[in-house]
Design an enzyme around this catalytic site. Sequence first.
Site, PDB file in Angstrom:
ATOM      1  N   ARG A   1      -5.829  -0.112   2.313  1.00  0.00           N
ATOM      2  CA  ARG A   1      -6.672  -0.129   3.510  1.00  0.00           C
ATOM      3  C   ARG A   1      -6.901   1.283   4.047  1.00  0.00           C
ATOM      4  O   ARG A   1      -8.017   1.688   4.328  1.00  0.00           O
ATOM      5  CB  ARG A   1      -6.037  -0.989   4.608  1.00  0.00           C
ATOM      6  CG  ARG A   1      -5.890  -2.452   4.263  1.00  0.00           C
ATOM      7  CD  ARG A   1      -5.226  -3.204   5.414  1.00  0.00           C
ATOM      8  NE  ARG A   1      -5.993  -3.091   6.644  1.00  0.00           N
ATOM      9  CZ  ARG A   1      -7.014  -3.889   6.963  1.00  0.00           C
ATOM     10  NH1 ARG A   1      -7.370  -4.859   6.135  1.00  0.00           N
ATOM     11  NH2 ARG A   1      -7.650  -3.730   8.100  1.00  0.00           N
TER      12      ARG A   1
ATOM     13  N   ILE B   1      -2.241  -9.382  -7.928  1.00  0.00           N
ATOM     14  CA  ILE B   1      -1.181  -8.379  -7.855  1.00  0.00           C
ATOM     15  C   ILE B   1      -0.180  -8.723  -6.772  1.00  0.00           C
ATOM     16  O   ILE B   1       1.035  -8.624  -6.963  1.00  0.00           O
ATOM     17  CB  ILE B   1      -1.800  -6.980  -7.612  1.00  0.00           C
ATOM     18  CG1 ILE B   1      -2.620  -6.539  -8.834  1.00  0.00           C
ATOM     19  CG2 ILE B   1      -0.713  -5.957  -7.301  1.00  0.00           C
ATOM     20  CD1 ILE B   1      -3.376  -5.240  -8.632  1.00  0.00           C
TER      21      ILE B   1
ATOM     22  N   ASP C   1       0.812  -1.224   0.000  1.00  0.00           N
ATOM     23  CA  ASP C   1       0.000   0.000   0.000  1.00  0.00           C
ATOM     24  C   ASP C   1       0.839   1.265   0.000  1.00  0.00           C
ATOM     25  O   ASP C   1       0.294   2.357  -0.144  1.00  0.00           O
ATOM     26  CB  ASP C   1      -0.918   0.029   1.228  1.00  0.00           C
ATOM     27  CG  ASP C   1      -2.001  -1.034   1.180  1.00  0.00           C
ATOM     28  OD1 ASP C   1      -2.186  -1.635   0.105  1.00  0.00           O
ATOM     29  OD2 ASP C   1      -2.659  -1.264   2.210  1.00  0.00           O
TER      30      ASP C   1
END
Length: 483
Positions: A260, A372, A215
Amino acid sequence: MSSPKIDTGPGGYILQDVPHLTDYLPDLPTYQNPLKDNPAYSVVKQYFVDTDDTVPEKIIVHKDGPRGIHFRRAGPRQKVYFESDEVHACIVTCGGLCPGLNTVIRELVSSLSYMYGVKRILGIDGGYKGFYAKNTIPLNSKVVNDIHKRGGTIIGTSRGGHDTTKIVDSIQDRGINQVYIIGGDGTQRGASKIYEEIRRRGLKVAVVGIPKTIDNDIPVIDRSFGFDTAVEEAQRAINAAHVEAESNENGIGFVKLMGRHSGFIAMYATLASRDVDCCLIPESPFYLEGEGGLFEYIEKRLKEHGHMVIVLAEGAGQEMMSKSMEANTLEDASGNKLLKDVGLWLSQSIKDHFKKIKMVMNLKYIDPTYMIRAIPSNAADNVYCTLLAQSAVHGAMAGYTGYTSGLVHGRQTYIPFYRITEKQNKVVITDRMWARLLSSTNQPSFLGPKDISEEKKEKSPPTDGEICNGVVDIPPVTKEITK
């Protein structure tokens, strides 16, 4: 908890230094760095890093302003605190999968073996709990030779399982003196606890973190490894969504990506794609119904162009979803709140809205998340993983401990754990990069003037450093939609 090492100098210079084994073991002997006689490095001029070299956290400064915070520059030192035969290293991977894990493992092993002649290297099987609950995996150059071509991690991973006392007991019992920990912010917090316990016991053990989060939500560093690969792979899903949308009457291609709490993958994939009409991330609130809402924008876009592509980060819209569904208080083994599947919920809400207004619409939903996460890293990430691993090994051999190896403004640095774990890196929606996305997609900001004012008050320093006299130049953002 040990106190941070802070050094100051003229002109407002501040060095947030990393701990060293001699901080609590002052009489350790030093040895000549074996790289001095390594034929691969003997031709390199000034290969060893000067002890006073540092890297600034902010590179935009003013002539009358302070020099600001700096970090210690990574790289090999002339003197080391471990002999090659003395080193017993271990490597552990924790948390979710990410492109590049195997590359980092390979380069750690190769750097220890080829650069410093280390023979004893262990892989800890299955994350933190592997220290006390599973067997170890012997690692050498032959074992890791081609693992960078595969996704995942050959030594396994898991969430949770952190028991500081058991882990340090295992490290001490096995005679391990270099610990390389690969993981995200939660894993780095665990690494910090391990370092503190090792220091309390007075052990000659270097604890080194390598930041891993797909992320890109770890602060200070330019980016985390695997992020470039994730953005590149996300293009395939967006391209497929665009093809589906173009080929159907009032087609909507809907892609859910990772993120997230931070929408970096969605933002950069959107900017790279140029086919996305709306990008929704956790940092930018949005609403569905009414003037300026998402439904109105979708209707407008379909009437004008006949199709559209929406990219959604998994953490976006969770508040709206919780209002319409029972609140979720469950957590995973790492302590992360389990998110509801906002992609399925929002795609169904869009379908219900168009059914209600009796307008034809064909929505195709694509979730490439695990595809991914599981792929090998691309060329750019492979190079980055090599630099991270080599820098981590150089630091441990030089006696540094309690730090994370990371890239700051293109330079490899050693960053103290507390800076890595103090907060999460998030997209600043009042910064230029988000404005660039809005100009690319031509989507509304979904923010009113009051929302923008509050964001300015709460925002952290801009990610691309574009500051003038402490005031950030904010492009105008409106929520107007022409009907």
